[in-house]
Design an enzyme around this catalytic site. Sequence first.
Site, PDB file in Angstrom:
ATOM      1  N   ASP A  98       0.913  -1.161   0.074  1.00 33.71           N
ATOM      2  CA  ASP A  98       0.134  -0.190  -0.069  1.00 33.71           C
ATOM      3  C   ASP A  98       0.922   1.208  -0.089  1.00 33.71           C
ATOM      4  O   ASP A  98       1.735   1.329   0.863  1.00 33.71           O
ATOM      5  CB  ASP A  98      -0.805  -0.027   1.126  1.00 33.71           C
ATOM      6  CG  ASP A  98      -2.040   0.698   1.150  1.00 33.71           C
ATOM      7  OD1 ASP A  98      -2.113   1.613   0.211  1.00 33.71           O
ATOM      8  OD2 ASP A  98      -3.111   0.025   1.604  1.00 33.71           O
ATOM      9  N   ASP A 200      -2.881   4.891  -2.371  1.00 32.79           N
ATOM     10  CA  ASP A 200      -3.779   5.600  -1.478  1.00 32.79           C
ATOM     11  C   ASP A 200      -3.996   6.863  -1.902  1.00 32.79           C
ATOM     12  O   ASP A 200      -3.069   7.555  -2.359  1.00 32.79           O
ATOM     13  CB  ASP A 200      -3.129   5.576  -0.140  1.00 32.79           C
ATOM     14  CG  ASP A 200      -4.148   6.049   1.009  1.00 32.79           C
ATOM     15  OD1 ASP A 200      -5.282   5.176   1.003  1.00 32.79           O
ATOM     16  OD2 ASP A 200      -4.126   6.925   1.534  1.00 32.79           O
ATOM     17  N   GLU A 242      -6.144   4.505  -6.023  1.00 30.29           N
ATOM     18  CA  GLU A 242      -7.613   4.738  -5.503  1.00 30.29           C
ATOM     19  C   GLU A 242      -7.895   6.018  -5.738  1.00 30.29           C
ATOM     20  O   GLU A 242      -7.302   7.100  -5.385  1.00 30.29           O
ATOM     21  CB  GLU A 242      -7.347   4.641  -3.741  1.00 30.29           C
ATOM     22  CG  GLU A 242      -8.913   4.804  -3.062  1.00 30.29           C
ATOM     23  CD  GLU A 242      -8.761   5.360  -1.627  1.00 30.29           C
ATOM     24  OE1 GLU A 242      -9.589   5.037  -0.909  1.00 30.29           O
ATOM     25  OE2 GLU A 242      -7.651   5.877  -1.175  1.00 30.29           O
ATOM     26  N   HIS A 316     -11.649  -1.950   3.311  1.00 28.34           N
ATOM     27  CA  HIS A 316     -11.291  -1.735   4.834  1.00 28.34           C
ATOM     28  C   HIS A 316     -11.967  -0.235   5.234  1.00 28.34           C
ATOM     29  O   HIS A 316     -12.034  -0.050   6.332  1.00 28.34           O
ATOM     30  CB  HIS A 316      -9.827  -1.706   5.196  1.00 28.34           C
ATOM     31  CG  HIS A 316      -9.163  -0.605   4.301  1.00 28.34           C
ATOM     32  ND1 HIS A 316      -8.797  -0.660   3.124  1.00 28.34           N
ATOM     33  CD2 HIS A 316      -8.542   0.567   4.793  1.00 28.34           C
ATOM     34  CE1 HIS A 316      -8.463   0.726   2.746  1.00 28.34           C
ATOM     35  NE2 HIS A 316      -7.879   1.257   3.932  1.00 28.34           N
ATOM     36  N   ASP A 317     -12.442   0.331   4.166  1.00 29.68           N
ATOM     37  CA  ASP A 317     -13.139   1.455   4.557  1.00 29.68           C
ATOM     38  C   ASP A 317     -14.438   1.672   4.230  1.00 29.68           C
ATOM     39  O   ASP A 317     -15.432   2.672   4.613  1.00 29.68           O
ATOM     40  CB  ASP A 317     -12.677   2.776   3.612  1.00 29.68           C
ATOM     41  CG  ASP A 317     -11.166   3.152   3.721  1.00 29.68           C
ATOM     42  OD1 ASP A 317     -10.710   3.009   4.984  1.00 29.68           O
ATOM     43  OD2 ASP A 317     -10.734   3.569   2.576  1.00 29.68           O
TER      44      ASP A 317
END
Length: 545
Positions: A98, A200, A242, A316-317
Amino acid sequence: MNKQWWHDAVVYQIYPRSFCDANGDGIGDLAGIIGKLDYLQKLGIDLIWLSPVYKSPMDDNGYDIADYQDIAAEFGTLAEIERLIAEAAKRDIRILMDLVVNHTSDEHPWFLAAKSSPNSPYRDYYIWRKPQADGSPPDDQRSFFGGSAWEFDEASGEYFFHLFSKRQPDLNWENPAVQQEVHQMMNWWLDKGIGGFRMDVIDLIGKQVDDKILTNGPRLHPLLQEMHRASFGPRNVLTVGETWSATPQIARMYSDPAREELSMVFQFEHVTQTWDPEHGKWKPRPFDLVEFKRIIAKWQTELADSGWNSLFWNNHDLPRAVSKYGDPGRFRVESAKMLATALHCLKGTPYIYQGEEIGMTNVRFDSIDDYQDIESLNFYRERTDAGVPHVDMMEGIYANGRDNARTPMQWDDSFNAGFSDGTPWLKLNPNYRQVNAEAALADPDSIFFHYQRLISLRKESEVMVYGDYQQLLEEHPQVFAYQRRLGEQRLLVLNNFSAQPVELDLPTELTGIEGQGLIGNYSLRHRLDERVSLAPYESFVMAFS
Ligand code: ISL
Ligand code: CA
């Protein structure tokens, strides 16, 4: 379309803190992940996207990085991540790191140096501005986690910019030194043999703060092209950005191979469809299947010839897929399988979020004190202070809070679901006695084996990977139906997104056809009659030509 190795790959996302705790401190770790690689190999995945494991004060569970080239002590050591990369490789699994480079932690040495003096060579690694005449922040820009995006630094009398928590200062991507540092760091990881990066909030790095342009700034694509050249370009890895702000046209800019930027991006239009246009995720609105189908069809067709889709229902969000789009109660198993089929038969690279393969669900804790997520806690405080009632805020958190996805992975029905021998950092979902990996592995008809079958179908079926997408029954309020076509090959995918049985009249070209049933959550179908009845959440796939 030029074939790439990641076209038929399936990615599994691990949120390390919640996956498996090997040493009993209540926090998942690298040793825990290594111990579960056989489980992941059995599932059949090709890559693991590892949420951040770098050294971090954990203000945002590791999305606040203090050293990009070291591992947080609670997760392990550099030697252990090298072992993870090697052990995964033995099982044909690659690791995606990540890459969180919109911001660092306020404990990163760059920021400590930047803060120490306005004359530091690191000062310009971050974004500093003078106060207004009355001392107030330079402007009214807001942080995504609540409050002003500007934090005052007493020592220098200036403000620094942070789009997330005030402990996540934004890097200044206009500074070439920042770009070079990041490229070098990426190469250092690539040299360890990783399979690529998940990037990210990458759509923010071209920001022009003074003009209040945050996403899709003028320098965004040039910066990614430079990154491609200077780091992963020659390495044949997978990169996924993302990008909450991407439209299909922008997604093609990122992922058209000729532009040499990224392999693919995550877009979120199907996610935000259930958010209130004004109040966002904390005020959910009902799921609308017809609108949802329109969004999926748009992305499938607009990226048909150039670019590539990432396919996901949760991460995960986000809330758990089965809670948001299916039925976490009576039809949990059926709806989890239906959602898996609906996703994996689309064109693109599927992403599975840990626990999705066993149908884990959202959680409802009574007290706000049982929540750990900085975003939920900040907004709870901000909005209840402004008069929003506790119950209303909790409804928002139950629907869309990030801790829904972060409760510990449910391995078995023993103490702490087999996640940890200690006290888990976040409470478990109490349904672990029924919903767990051990039970799934003992049942050949489980959600786990349904995913396993879908993943292996992708390896066998060219039409599933490269076929074009044709929407069917566009206006049907319960059924999501589509066809994939490659040469003479056809795949018909029918999904009942509701708890009500459905009687369907298929278009005439589909009636009476015979083929091969590939997968189903009730039974296989090898022929279609004029009328097709679907049971609650039934889905099936038929191949024909
Ligand atoms: O879901 C969100 C939109 O309201 C946010 O929680 C989230 O911050 C946003 O999706 C961006 O996410 C990424 O960057 C954040 C980090 O907290 C998230 O976990 C990460 O996925 C800051 O690094
Ligand atoms: Ca641990």
